[in-house]
Design a protein around this motif. Structure first.
Motif, PDB file in Angstrom:
ATOM      1  N   ALA A  11      34.962  48.484  42.919  1.00 34.16           N
ATOM      2  CA  ALA A  11      36.345  48.775  42.546  1.00 34.16           C
ATOM      3  C   ALA A  11      37.299  47.797  43.223  1.00 34.16           C
ATOM      4  N   GLU A  12      37.059  47.522  44.468  1.00 45.37           N
ATOM      5  CA  GLU A  12      37.896  46.556  45.182  1.00 45.37           C
ATOM      6  C   GLU A  12      37.806  45.181  44.520  1.00 45.37           C
ATOM      7  N   ALA A  13      36.597  44.740  44.215  1.00 48.37           N
ATOM      8  CA  ALA A  13      36.415  43.425  43.589  1.00 48.37           C
ATOM      9  C   ALA A  13      37.089  43.366  42.217  1.00 48.37           C
ATOM     10  N   THR A  14      36.968  44.423  41.447  1.00 48.35           N
ATOM     11  CA  THR A  14      37.585  44.454  40.119  1.00 48.35           C
ATOM     12  C   THR A  14      39.103  44.424  40.218  1.00 48.35           C
ATOM     13  N   LEU A  15      39.668  45.193  41.128  1.00 52.58           N
ATOM     14  CA  LEU A  15      41.119  45.170  41.313  1.00 52.58           C
ATOM     15  C   LEU A  15      41.603  43.768  41.673  1.00 52.58           C
ATOM     16  N   ARG A  16      40.935  43.132  42.593  1.00 49.86           N
ATOM     17  CA  ARG A  16      41.356  41.797  43.027  1.00 49.86           C
ATOM     18  C   ARG A  16      41.142  40.746  41.934  1.00 49.86           C
ATOM     19  N   PRO A  24      53.633  39.802  39.232  1.00 47.88           N
ATOM     20  CA  PRO A  24      54.004  40.086  40.621  1.00 47.88           C
ATOM     21  C   PRO A  24      53.931  41.573  40.980  1.00 47.88           C
ATOM     22  N   ASP A  25      54.440  42.463  40.130  1.00 50.29           N
ATOM     23  CA  ASP A  25      54.372  43.894  40.466  1.00 50.29           C
ATOM     24  C   ASP A  25      52.950  44.422  40.366  1.00 50.29           C
ATOM     25  N   ALA A  26      52.236  44.034  39.324  1.00 51.14           N
ATOM     26  CA  ALA A  26      50.857  44.490  39.166  1.00 51.14           C
ATOM     27  C   ALA A  26      50.008  43.979  40.322  1.00 51.14           C
ATOM     28  N   ARG A  27      50.238  42.746  40.700  1.00 49.83           N
ATOM     29  CA  ARG A  27      49.469  42.166  41.795  1.00 49.83           C
ATOM     30  C   ARG A  27      49.717  42.930  43.097  1.00 49.83           C
ATOM     31  N   TYR A  28      50.969  43.219  43.369  1.00 47.75           N
ATOM     32  CA  TYR A  28      51.312  43.930  44.598  1.00 47.75           C
ATOM     33  C   TYR A  28      50.612  45.288  44.652  1.00 47.75           C
ATOM     34  N   HIS A  29      50.724  46.061  43.577  1.00 52.99           N
ATOM     35  CA  HIS A  29      50.132  47.396  43.572  1.00 52.99           C
ATOM     36  C   HIS A  29      48.609  47.348  43.549  1.00 52.99           C
ATOM     37  N   ALA A  30      48.062  46.394  42.858  1.00 51.95           N
ATOM     38  CA  ALA A  30      46.605  46.259  42.830  1.00 51.95           C
ATOM     39  C   ALA A  30      46.070  45.882  44.209  1.00 51.95           C
TER      40      ALA A  30
END
Length: 93
Positions: A11-16, A24-30
């Motif tokens: 899950a961590e790898a997929t989010l990153r 920018p917002d999606a990146r921050y929250h992800a």
């Protein structure tokens, strides 16, 4: 428990890898989610250290000058610091 750790790692790898580049917002929250998952993974991978009884005893004045208790609490604090950010603290033994 290793299955849970593997799922959290994926899950961590997929989010990153897949979600974070979305803006920018999606990146921050992800990245916040990825960091939370990474912390959970590190915490689940280490043995639990319950210090609540020690804290209550200290507040009651039961452990003044107790070197063993000091060492246990210091180890617990080091573990929590490492779980929160492994780049700022050495991995506890």
């Amino acid at each position: 428990m290793s299955d849970a750790l593997d799922l959290i790692a994926e899950a961590e790898a997929t989010l990153r890898r897949d979600i974070a580049p979305g803006g920018p917002d999606a990146r921050y929250h992800a990245l916040l989610a990825a960091n939370a998952l990474a912390m959970a993974q590190r915490e689940l991978a280490r043995p639990s250290q319950d210090v609540n009884a020690d804290v209550a005893a200290i507040r009651a004045g039961a452990h003044d000058h107790d070197a063993d208790l000091h060492a246990r609490l210091l180890a617990a604090a080091r573990l929590r610091a490492w779980i929160a950010d492994p780049t700022t603290a050495e991995e506890p033994a």
